[in-house]
Design an enzyme around this catalytic site. Structure first.
Site, PDB file in Angstrom:
ATOM      1  N   GLY A 151      26.091  -2.321  -2.428  1.00 28.09           N
ATOM      2  CA  GLY A 151      26.535  -1.046  -1.862  1.00 28.09           C
ATOM      3  C   GLY A 151      25.484  -0.467  -0.934  1.00 28.09           C
TER       4      GLY A 151
ATOM      5  CG  ASP B  56      13.169   3.386  -6.217  1.00 33.25           C
ATOM      6  OD1 ASP B  56      14.063   2.651  -6.684  1.00 33.25           O
ATOM      7  OD2 ASP B  56      12.383   4.028  -6.933  1.00 33.25           O
TER       8      ASP B  56
ATOM      9  CG  PHE C 146      27.232   1.915  -4.384  1.00 35.62           C
ATOM     10  CD1 PHE C 146      27.317   2.291  -3.052  1.00 35.62           C
ATOM     11  CD2 PHE C 146      25.993   2.010  -5.021  1.00 35.62           C
ATOM     12  CE1 PHE C 146      26.190   2.746  -2.363  1.00 35.62           C
ATOM     13  CE2 PHE C 146      24.864   2.455  -4.349  1.00 35.62           C
ATOM     14  CZ  PHE C 146      24.959   2.825  -3.017  1.00 35.62           C
TER      15      PHE C 146
ATOM     16  CG  HIS D  68      21.128   9.658  -0.683  1.00 32.61           C
ATOM     17  ND1 HIS D  68      22.496   9.708  -0.668  1.00 32.61           N
ATOM     18  CD2 HIS D  68      20.813   8.596  -1.469  1.00 32.61           C
ATOM     19  CE1 HIS D  68      22.976   8.728  -1.425  1.00 32.61           C
ATOM     20  NE2 HIS D  68      21.981   8.040  -1.921  1.00 32.61           N
TER      21      HIS D  68
HETATM   22  P1  ITT Z   1      17.524  -2.421  -5.850  1.00 28.65           P
HETATM   23  O1  ITT Z   1      16.387  -1.754  -6.597  1.00 28.65           O
HETATM   24  O2  ITT Z   1      17.567  -3.910  -6.007  1.00 28.65           O
HETATM   25  O3  ITT Z   1      17.573  -2.012  -4.403  1.00 28.65           O
HETATM   26  P2  ITT Z   1      19.179  -0.796  -7.614  1.00 28.65           P
HETATM   27  O4  ITT Z   1      20.671  -0.624  -7.747  1.00 28.65           O
HETATM   28  O5  ITT Z   1      18.415  -1.133  -8.847  1.00 28.65           O
HETATM   29  O6  ITT Z   1      18.923  -1.881  -6.470  1.00 28.65           O
HETATM   30  P3  ITT Z   1      17.619   1.640  -7.421  1.00 28.65           P
HETATM   31  O7  ITT Z   1      16.540   1.088  -8.282  1.00 28.65           O
HETATM   32  O8  ITT Z   1      17.218   2.379  -6.189  1.00 28.65           O
HETATM   33  O9  ITT Z   1      18.616   0.501  -6.917  1.00 28.65           O
HETATM   34  O10 ITT Z   1      18.538   2.538  -8.347  1.00 28.65           O
HETATM   35  C1  ITT Z   1      19.337   3.521  -7.838  1.00 28.65           C
HETATM   36  C2  ITT Z   1      20.486   3.827  -8.769  1.00 28.65           C
HETATM   37  O11 ITT Z   1      21.175   4.935  -8.206  1.00 28.65           O
HETATM   38  C3  ITT Z   1      21.488   2.668  -8.856  1.00 28.65           C
HETATM   39  O12 ITT Z   1      22.133   2.680 -10.106  1.00 28.65           O
HETATM   40  C4  ITT Z   1      22.473   3.001  -7.761  1.00 28.65           C
HETATM   41  O13 ITT Z   1      23.765   2.512  -8.037  1.00 28.65           O
HETATM   42  C5  ITT Z   1      22.443   4.534  -7.738  1.00 28.65           C
HETATM   43  N1  ITT Z   1      22.625   4.983  -6.348  1.00 28.65           N
HETATM   44  C6  ITT Z   1      21.744   4.866  -5.320  1.00 28.65           C
HETATM   45  N2  ITT Z   1      22.273   5.308  -4.179  1.00 28.65           N
HETATM   46  C7  ITT Z   1      23.521   5.710  -4.483  1.00 28.65           C
HETATM   47  C8  ITT Z   1      24.586   6.227  -3.730  1.00 28.65           C
HETATM   48  O14 ITT Z   1      24.516   6.382  -2.421  1.00 28.65           O
HETATM   49  N3  ITT Z   1      25.714   6.517  -4.369  1.00 28.65           N
HETATM   50  C9  ITT Z   1      25.839   6.333  -5.693  1.00 28.65           C
HETATM   51  N4  ITT Z   1      24.895   5.826  -6.472  1.00 28.65           N
HETATM   52  C10 ITT Z   1      23.743   5.510  -5.872  1.00 28.65           C
END
Ligand code: ITT
Length: 182
Positions: free
Chosen positions: A11, A65, A140, A165
């Site tokens: 996503g 992040d 997502f 964001h």
């Molecule tokens: P990577 O670290 O591999 O990039 P991750 O999904 O673990 O992937 P993060 O550690 O940054 O990413 O965790 C962010 C969490 O917040 C993760 O569960 C995302 O699904 C959620 N998130 C981040 N941006 C979002 C958005 O735009 N809309 C909804 N949920 C989001």
């Protein structure tokens, strides 16, 4: 120009690739998990992650992040957003917020860019509220419970990518690389 985005989250990549295209930048997806150090703020986590990863990867790359910060929960899940999403998920967030009047929350995205030498960070924020029920099927992660005006991010589809964001962080980042690397 081409840039490499390191993320395991499809996503995040999809949204970033669309925004990059608007700048004439092609994003390559390096799909992998990397070590995320514990830390109290996203900037520190993103920076340290990029520094550690720079010893493993060749050339330039960026990672992002992100997290959801709920005011009434004192900023939870914040840096733990990924873990909390995988464990209690959106239902868990709604349950924690049952009967809570102050529903203010924000999403924060911090990009850490390794330019071959140094790491630089860029951030973006989107303010909204936690809904009382899940709504929408686009997007997502926490999108179905994040209200921006009258719609959740998951109901917005493409509009989310204009105000999110991630959009704000990427805009600052892309302007920086275009200025500095032509
Ligand atoms: P990577 O670290 O591999 O990039 P991750 O999904 O673990 O992937 P993060 O550690 O940054 O990413 O965790 C962010 C969490 O917040 C993760 O569960 C995302 O699904 C959620 N998130 C981040 N941006 C979002 C958005 O735009 N809309 C909804 N949920 C989001």
């Amino acid at each position: 120009m081409e840039l490499t985005f390191v993320t395991s989250n499809e996503g995040k990549f999809r949204e970033a690739a669309e925004i990059a295209a608007g700048y004439g930048i092609k994003l390559n997806w390096k799909k992998m998990k990397y070590l995320e150090p514990q830390g109290s703020n996203l900037e520190e986590i993103a920076r340290l992650s990029a520094e550690v990863l720079s010893r493993e990867l060749d050339g330039r790359f960026f990672l992002e992040d992100s997290g959801l910060f709920v005011e009434a929960l004192k900023g939870f899940p914040g840096p733990y957003s990924s873990y909390v999403f995988k464990t209690i998920g959106n239902e868990g967030i709604l349950r924690l917020m049952e009967g809570v009047e102050n529903r203010r929350a924000y999403f924060l995205a911090v990009i850490a860019y390794f330019d071959g030498k140094n790491v630089r960070t860029f951030s973006g924020k989107a303010e909204g509220e936690i809904s009382t029920e899940m709504r929408g099927s686009k997007g997502f992660g926490y999108d179905p419970v994040f209200l921006y005006g009258s719609k959740t991010f998951a109901e917005m589809g493409g509009e989310k990518n204009k105000i999110s964001h991630r959009r704000k962080a990427l805009e600052t980042f892309f302007s920086y690389v275009m200025r500095n690397q032509g």
